[in-house]
Design a protein around this motif. Sequence first.
Motif, PDB file in Angstrom:
ATOM      1  N   PHE A   1       0.835  -1.200   0.000  1.00 42.45           N
ATOM      2  CA  PHE A   1       0.000   0.000   0.000  1.00 42.45           C
ATOM      3  C   PHE A   1       0.870   1.250   0.000  1.00 42.45           C
ATOM      4  CE2 PHE A   1      -2.626   3.406   1.436  1.00 42.45           C
ATOM      5  CZ  PHE A   1      -3.847   3.155   0.837  1.00 42.45           C
ATOM      6  N   ALA A   2       1.871   1.291   0.869  1.00 39.98           N
ATOM      7  CA  ALA A   2       2.770   2.454   0.941  1.00 39.98           C
ATOM      8  C   ALA A   2       3.483   2.667  -0.386  1.00 39.98           C
ATOM      9  CB  ALA A   2       3.778   2.283   2.070  1.00 39.98           C
TER      10      ALA A   2
ATOM     11  N   GLN B   1       3.123   6.004  -2.713  1.00 40.41           N
ATOM     12  CA  GLN B   1       4.312   6.794  -3.049  1.00 40.41           C
ATOM     13  C   GLN B   1       4.558   6.833  -4.555  1.00 40.41           C
ATOM     14  OE1 GLN B   1       6.988   4.777  -0.289  1.00 40.41           O
ATOM     15  NE2 GLN B   1       7.197   6.708   0.851  1.00 40.41           N
ATOM     16  N   SER B   2       4.250   5.752  -5.249  1.00 36.36           N
ATOM     17  CA  SER B   2       4.471   5.719  -6.697  1.00 36.36           C
ATOM     18  C   SER B   2       3.579   6.709  -7.436  1.00 36.36           C
ATOM     19  CB  SER B   2       4.247   4.305  -7.248  1.00 36.36           C
ATOM     20  OG  SER B   2       2.868   3.999  -7.342  1.00 36.36           O
ATOM     21  N   LYS B   3       2.507   7.146  -6.786  1.00 36.22           N
ATOM     22  CA  LYS B   3       1.591   8.119  -7.394  1.00 36.22           C
ATOM     23  C   LYS B   3       1.747   9.505  -6.774  1.00 36.22           C
ATOM     24  CE  LYS B   3      -0.164   5.129 -10.158  1.00 36.22           C
ATOM     25  NZ  LYS B   3       0.201   5.150 -11.560  1.00 36.22           N
TER      26      LYS B   3
ATOM     27  N   VAL C   1      -1.952   1.558  10.998  1.00 34.14           N
ATOM     28  CA  VAL C   1      -2.539   2.637  10.202  1.00 34.14           C
ATOM     29  C   VAL C   1      -1.429   3.334   9.437  1.00 34.14           C
ATOM     30  CG1 VAL C   1      -3.719   4.878  10.319  1.00 34.14           C
ATOM     31  CG2 VAL C   1      -4.408   3.036  11.836  1.00 34.14           C
ATOM     32  N   ILE C   2      -1.727   3.656   8.191  1.00 38.41           N
ATOM     33  CA  ILE C   2      -0.826   4.485   7.396  1.00 38.41           C
ATOM     34  C   ILE C   2      -1.567   5.778   7.083  1.00 38.41           C
ATOM     35  CG2 ILE C   2      -1.530   3.364   5.235  1.00 38.41           C
ATOM     36  CD1 ILE C   2       1.376   3.781   4.256  1.00 38.41           C
ATOM     37  N   ILE C   3      -0.896   6.897   7.317  1.00 44.62           N
ATOM     38  CA  ILE C   3      -1.475   8.215   7.071  1.00 44.62           C
ATOM     39  C   ILE C   3      -0.721   8.800   5.880  1.00 44.62           C
ATOM     40  CG2 ILE C   3      -1.923  10.514   8.022  1.00 44.62           C
ATOM     41  CD1 ILE C   3      -1.795   9.136  10.833  1.00 44.62           C
ATOM     42  N   PHE C   4      -1.460   9.186   4.846  1.00 39.56           N
ATOM     43  CA  PHE C   4      -0.827   9.592   3.591  1.00 39.56           C
ATOM     44  C   PHE C   4      -1.684  10.631   2.880  1.00 39.56           C
ATOM     45  CE2 PHE C   4      -3.881   6.391   2.744  1.00 39.56           C
ATOM     46  CZ  PHE C   4      -4.416   6.700   1.511  1.00 39.56           C
TER      47      PHE C   4
ATOM     48  N   MET D   1      -3.679  -2.644  -5.619  1.00 45.63           N
ATOM     49  CA  MET D   1      -2.255  -2.960  -5.706  1.00 45.63           C
ATOM     50  C   MET D   1      -1.751  -3.639  -4.433  1.00 45.63           C
ATOM     51  SD  MET D   1      -0.479   0.247  -7.605  1.00 45.63           S
ATOM     52  CE  MET D   1      -1.587   1.447  -8.289  1.00 45.63           C
ATOM     53  N   ALA D   2      -2.333  -3.273  -3.295  1.00 41.88           N
ATOM     54  CA  ALA D   2      -1.870  -3.795  -2.007  1.00 41.88           C
ATOM     55  C   ALA D   2      -2.482  -5.140  -1.642  1.00 41.88           C
ATOM     56  CB  ALA D   2      -2.189  -2.796  -0.896  1.00 41.88           C
TER      57      ALA D   2
END
Length: 136
Positions: free
Chosen positions: A22-23, A27-29, A55-58, A129-130
């Motif tokens: 997921f990360a 990041q790729s986008k 949790v991922i914050i983005f 994707m993840a």
Amino acid sequence: MPADGLITIQSSFGPEETMKKFAAAAQSKGMTIFAQIDHAAGAAQVGLSLRPTAVIIFGNPKGGTAPMQAAQTTGIDLPLKALVWQDADGATWLSYNDPAWIAKRHGLQHEAEAAFKGMSDALHAFAAMATKPQMA
């Protein structure tokens, strides 16, 4: 019973790999990863157990500013977050707030429609994707 506005997708991968994928997708986008919070590690620090839960914050200020200009309270839900967690049966899941729900929650109809559509499309792509094996 699912929580209102919450999208949950089963992953074909374990929690750690799902989070990494997921990360990398975000990041790729051009998304910035602001933080990753490992709730299971936090629980362990106080002597408690918790299945993998992180949790991922983005986000991207270019996409998130328009909604906050229209309703500053949107800042409580932005940047975006995704939760990767493992259930009692060992299945891994990815959950995130539906951007359409965020817009509704803050009374935004057309003011930031393009921004929320972009968020929704991006989240759908990152989640795929993840959680799904990619075809060669």
